[in-house]
Scaffold this active site. Structure first.
Site, PDB file in Angstrom:
ATOM      1  CG  LEU A 101      63.387  85.761  76.009  1.00 36.65           C
ATOM      2  CD1 LEU A 101      62.058  85.357  75.386  1.00 36.65           C
ATOM      3  CD2 LEU A 101      63.446  87.270  76.158  1.00 36.65           C
ATOM      4  CD  GLU A 132      56.368  87.482  68.855  1.00 35.89           C
ATOM      5  OE1 GLU A 132      56.424  86.557  68.042  1.00 35.89           O
ATOM      6  OE2 GLU A 132      56.865  88.603  68.669  1.00 35.89           O
ATOM      7  CE  LYS A 134      61.107  81.214  74.905  1.00 32.25           C
ATOM      8  NZ  LYS A 134      61.570  79.985  74.298  1.00 32.25           N
ATOM      9  CG  ASP A 136      58.790  73.938  71.965  1.00 34.20           C
ATOM     10  OD1 ASP A 136      59.925  74.352  72.256  1.00 34.20           O
ATOM     11  OD2 ASP A 136      58.269  72.944  72.495  1.00 34.20           O
ATOM     12  NE  ARG A 155      69.157  81.134  71.768  1.00 40.50           N
ATOM     13  CZ  ARG A 155      68.192  81.934  72.240  1.00 40.50           C
ATOM     14  NH1 ARG A 155      68.509  83.066  72.799  1.00 40.50           N
ATOM     15  NH2 ARG A 155      66.944  81.583  72.137  1.00 40.50           N
ATOM     16  CD  GLU A 192      62.122  80.053  68.456  1.00 42.29           C
ATOM     17  OE1 GLU A 192      62.638  81.183  68.649  1.00 42.29           O
ATOM     18  OE2 GLU A 192      62.272  79.102  69.225  1.00 42.29           O
ATOM     19  CE1 TYR A 244      63.654  86.538  68.870  1.00 44.16           C
ATOM     20  CE2 TYR A 244      62.527  84.494  68.302  1.00 44.16           C
ATOM     21  CZ  TYR A 244      63.646  85.160  68.807  1.00 44.16           C
ATOM     22  OH  TYR A 244      64.718  84.447  69.255  1.00 44.16           O
ATOM     23  CE  LYS A 333      59.970  78.802  78.535  1.00 42.10           C
ATOM     24  NZ  LYS A 333      60.600  77.542  78.705  1.00 42.10           N
ATOM     25  CB  CYS A 430      37.043  36.409  79.013  1.00 43.00           C
ATOM     26  SG  CYS A 430      37.821  36.294  77.401  1.00 43.00           S
TER      27      CYS A 430
HETATM   28  O1  I6G Z   1      63.785  82.996  72.422  1.00 39.12           O
HETATM   29  C1  I6G Z   1      62.926  83.952  72.093  1.00 39.12           C
HETATM   30  C2  I6G Z   1      61.692  83.627  71.619  1.00 39.12           C
HETATM   31  C3  I6G Z   1      60.797  84.604  71.279  1.00 39.12           C
HETATM   32  C4  I6G Z   1      63.306  85.297  72.224  1.00 39.12           C
HETATM   33  C5  I6G Z   1      62.401  86.312  71.881  1.00 39.12           C
HETATM   34  C6  I6G Z   1      61.127  85.932  71.411  1.00 39.12           C
HETATM   35  O2  I6G Z   1      60.297  86.916  71.079  1.00 39.12           O
HETATM   36  C7  I6G Z   1      59.006  86.577  70.666  1.00 39.12           C
HETATM   37  N1  I6G Z   1      62.743  87.608  72.004  1.00 39.12           N
HETATM   38  C8  I6G Z   1      63.937  87.909  72.469  1.00 39.12           C
HETATM   39  C9  I6G Z   1      64.302  89.333  72.615  1.00 39.12           C
HETATM   40  C10 I6G Z   1      64.854  86.910  72.806  1.00 39.12           C
HETATM   41  N2  I6G Z   1      64.560  85.634  72.695  1.00 39.12           N
HETATM   42  C11 I6G Z   1      66.188  87.250  73.332  1.00 39.12           C
END
Ligand code: I6G
Length: 694
Positions: A101, A132, A134, A136, A155, A192, A244, A333, A430
């Site tokens: 992204l 939503e 992101k 970690d 990935r 994720e 996601y 971010k 002291c």
């Molecule tokens: O790395 C990502 C985290 C969260 C994402 C993502 C995401 O959606 C909540 N969505 C896309 C389309 C991509 N990476 C490519």
């Protein structure tokens, strides 16, 4: 037209699994029960049966599959416990590349993204965005064929990842088979894998206790857990998956909106981010970003930003991609929570109890939204664990409101003249000798009240809100009063004179009089507050309350033996020892007498009913793992108030083990000894039942 249809989340009756049924029937029933429980536990966050019951059903299923190998199946919940180790991961080519992204780092960058979207779409109207957090974590692709999970891949570089199917099957929130009928022949789900904060903390806590690898943050812990060639190790790690988007989909029409795609994923069994929302226009996005930013530290998982996607799929289609990122999405971010900087020096601070804490002096660095120039190094053991030296480049972490911490050292950047950190042998305030008791990580000053640092901290504590609550006597004023020699002992507070206070910086006659009034008022207190105010090591607010309840008078507490103190809920051998040691010191007794002579008083405390009459009298319980809703201390205090004894280790004498999340060796021991085990929900039910009776 929906992508998929017919999914149902109706509940399953926990029918008896009797020997009259065929092995096939028994296997099928067990699988349904386990899958149902798994879904409710990991996806709906609403456990339906205690963990022990789940384990019992799992063992039955494993036994059946071992006896009848022909019944084994790739979507059996027994796959979740892991399989024999692999020698290496194989490579997987992504049929549809896994993109990354684009990022925005401030409101202007985000507004420019929105502007580009509108220009490309040639529209003036506000755009609808699905937003939503992101997470970690680690991006994952899950491939389902006719509803069955056939492959899970990382990935990697976006084109090729690694096949980590065995590991991913152990994650409870990854469906091994999708719910519903009319499923497409291929459905690739992306999302994720992450480790919730609570799981990460307890994993690291256990690692510290067993001298295992401590992870720097939840993301590293998730990555390390997924990279295991032995999936039985992954199975023990508290990982979760949140979907996601979709990748390859073989047939059926996609809905019109991204939010509807997510709704379908939820229907077929995936967990979605609970913070998902659809908003309109830049302002809607910025409001969402700020709201989540404010709540970031309270979320159960780490996030590093917000992902905004145009909600209309036809817009996504029209916008397309640029190099390796979609034009229809952006990750806005949050300020980084970890940054690299240099350790310029270490100072040693002396606390109220004489504990000497090493504080890292850092080259100022912007992290977690503020400029950080100090971080805690905790104690000598932590310095040894980090292997840190002055001059090193270090990673500093600041998450939420917690004190910034040095989490690791970048060894590659160590200069040749880096200097070892040595703890001082004398107190930096002291000059008294420092000491480190056997088995303790903390080095202390032996100066007691001779030490100005301990005096200042002791007075601050005495006046603090949970102690005597002297309104207007804050930390800064205490420092000034001690520095000016106006207060050396606690009782000096009650002899302060109006003129000398009024003459202090930023004080006047009115605030001086207010302080004198507050000091007078503070003399009327409660026994627990008074006990707490004395600053006895490890005697916090809860312990002070328990002591007051148990002994009713200060005299009884002063005269209590360690043995007598051990009968108090929340008091273990270490705390009992600290209390006895405190009251054995003549200077402490003199101080206490002097305070009482100043007129500090409290209402009488009524005696409690004898412990033997309490509903859990004689029962021995052990708390293990992470409790989510109750703190361990609260749970312990509540159980002890009902007469139970809460101990730290499992033995034949244990009546019940309460196993929270990621419970480890104590749970295993309880199972081995055949001791009853319950989970947090069971504990809450137990407390509710008996608290009514008590
Ligand atoms: O790395 C990502 C985290 C969260 C994402 C993502 C995401 O959606 C909540 N969505 C896309 C389309 C991509 N990476 C490519």
């Amino acid at each position: 037209m929906p992508l998929l249809s017919g999914a149902s989340s109706e509940s399953i009756e926990y029918s008896e699994n009797t020997p009259e049924h065929t092995p096939e029937q028994r296997t099928e029933t067990l699988r349904q029960q386990l899958n149902d429980h798994n879904y409710r536990y990991y996806v709906e966050d609403a456990p339906s049966i205690p963990d022990v019951e789940y384990d019992r059903l799992m063992r039955q299923l494993q036994a059946l599959e071992a006896e009848y190998p022909e019944l084994q199946s790739p979507d059996s919940p027994s796959q979740r416990v892991g399989a024999a180790p692999l020698s290496a991961f194989t490579q997987v080519a992504h049929r549809i590349p896994m993109l990354s992204l684009d990022n925005a780092f401030d409101d202007d960058e985000f507004a420019r993204f929105n502007q580009r979207v509108k220009e490309r779409l040639n529209t003036d109207g506000d755009i609808e965005y699905a937003c939503e957090p992101k997470l970690d974590g680690i991006a994952l692709s899950l491939r389902y064929e006719s509803g069955l999970l056939v492959q899970a891949a990382t990935r990697g570089d976006g084109q090729t990842g690694e096949d980590i199917t065995q590991n991913v099957k152990t994650i409870g929130s990854v469906p091994l088979r999708l719910k519903g009928t009319n499923l497409p022949s291929v459905l690739e789900v992306r999302g994720e894998v992450y480790m919730p904060k609570a799981g990460f903390e307890s994993l690291n806590q256990t690692a510290k206790e067993t001298d295992d690898k401590v992870f720097v943050n939840p993301r590293n812990a998730a990555a390390g857990s997924l990279r295991q060639l032995d999936s039985r190790i992954t199975a023990k790690r508290p990982l979760e998956f949140c979907a996601y988007s979709v990748g390859e989909v073989s047939e059926g029409f996609l809905p019109e909106r991204h939010s509807e795609v997510l709704a379908v994923l939820s229907e077929v069994g995936f967990r979605l981010n609970p913070e998902l929302k659809v908003v309109t226009g830049v302002q809607g996005c910025l409001d969402y970003y700020r709201d989540l930013g404010e709540r970031r530290s309270q979320l159960a998982f780490e996030i590093d930003g917000i992902v905004f996607k145009t909600n209309r799929l036809d817009f996504q289609q029209r916008l397309g991609f640029v190099s390796r990122a979609p034009r229809w999405a952006i990750a806005y971010k949050f300020p980084a929570q970890e940054e690299m900087t240099q350790l310029n020096g270490v100072e040693f601070q002396v606390g109220r109890t004489g504990a000497i804490t090493p504080v890292a002096r850092l080259k100022p660095v912007y992290v977690g939204g503020v400029t950080v120039s100090n971080a805690t190094l905790h104690n000598a053991d932590e310095i040894a664990r980090l292997g840190v030296k002055v001059g090193d480049t270090v990673i500093v972490r600041r998450a939420g409101d917690v004190i910034p911490q040095v989490v690791s050292v970048v060894l590659d950047k160590r200069p040749s003249d880096a200097i070892d950190i040595t703890f001082p042998s004398t107190c930096p305030v002291c000059g008294s000798e420092t000491e480190r008791a056997e088995g303790e990580a903390i080095v202390r000053c032996s100066g007691g009240l001779v030490c100005a640092a301990q005096r200042k901290e002791g007075i601050k504590h005495f006046a603090s809100r949970k102690a005597l609550d002297v309104d207007g006597l804050g930390d800064k004023l205490v420092e000034i009063l001690v520095d000016k020699g106006l207060v050396n002992r606690l009782t000096d507070l009650f002899h302060l004179e109006l003129e000398s206070i009024a003459a202090l910086e930023r004080m006047g006659p009115k605030s001086a009089q207010n302080l004198l009034d507050a000091l007078e008022k503070s003399k009327s207190t409660t026994l627990p507050r008074f006990i707490y105010s004395l600053g006895i090591r490890e005697v916090g607010e809860v312990t002070a309350k328990q002591l007051a309840k148990h002994f009713c008078t200060i005299k009884a507490i002063i005269n209590a033996t360690e043995e007598a103190l051990l009968a108090v809920p929340d008091v273990g051998p270490i705390v009992a020892h600290h209390i006895v040691t405190f009251f054995r010191q003549p200077h402490n007794l003199e101080m206490l007498e002097a305070l009482l002579a100043e007129g500090i008083h409290w209402p009488d405390v009524e005696p409690q009913p004898p412990v033997e009459t309490l509903p859990l009298a004689g029962k021995v319980l052990v708390l293990t793992g992470t409790l989510i809703e109750l703190s361990r201390t609260d749970a312990k205090v509540a159980l002890e108030a009902l007469g139970a004894k809460v101990t730290g280790s499992v033995s034949k004498k244990t009546d019940l083990v309460v196993a929270g999340e990621a419970a480890g060796s104590k749970l295993a021991k309880a199972e081995q000894l055949g001791i009853e085990v319950t989970d947090e929900a069971g504990l809450k039910a137990l407390l509710a039942e008996y608290q009514d009776q008590a």
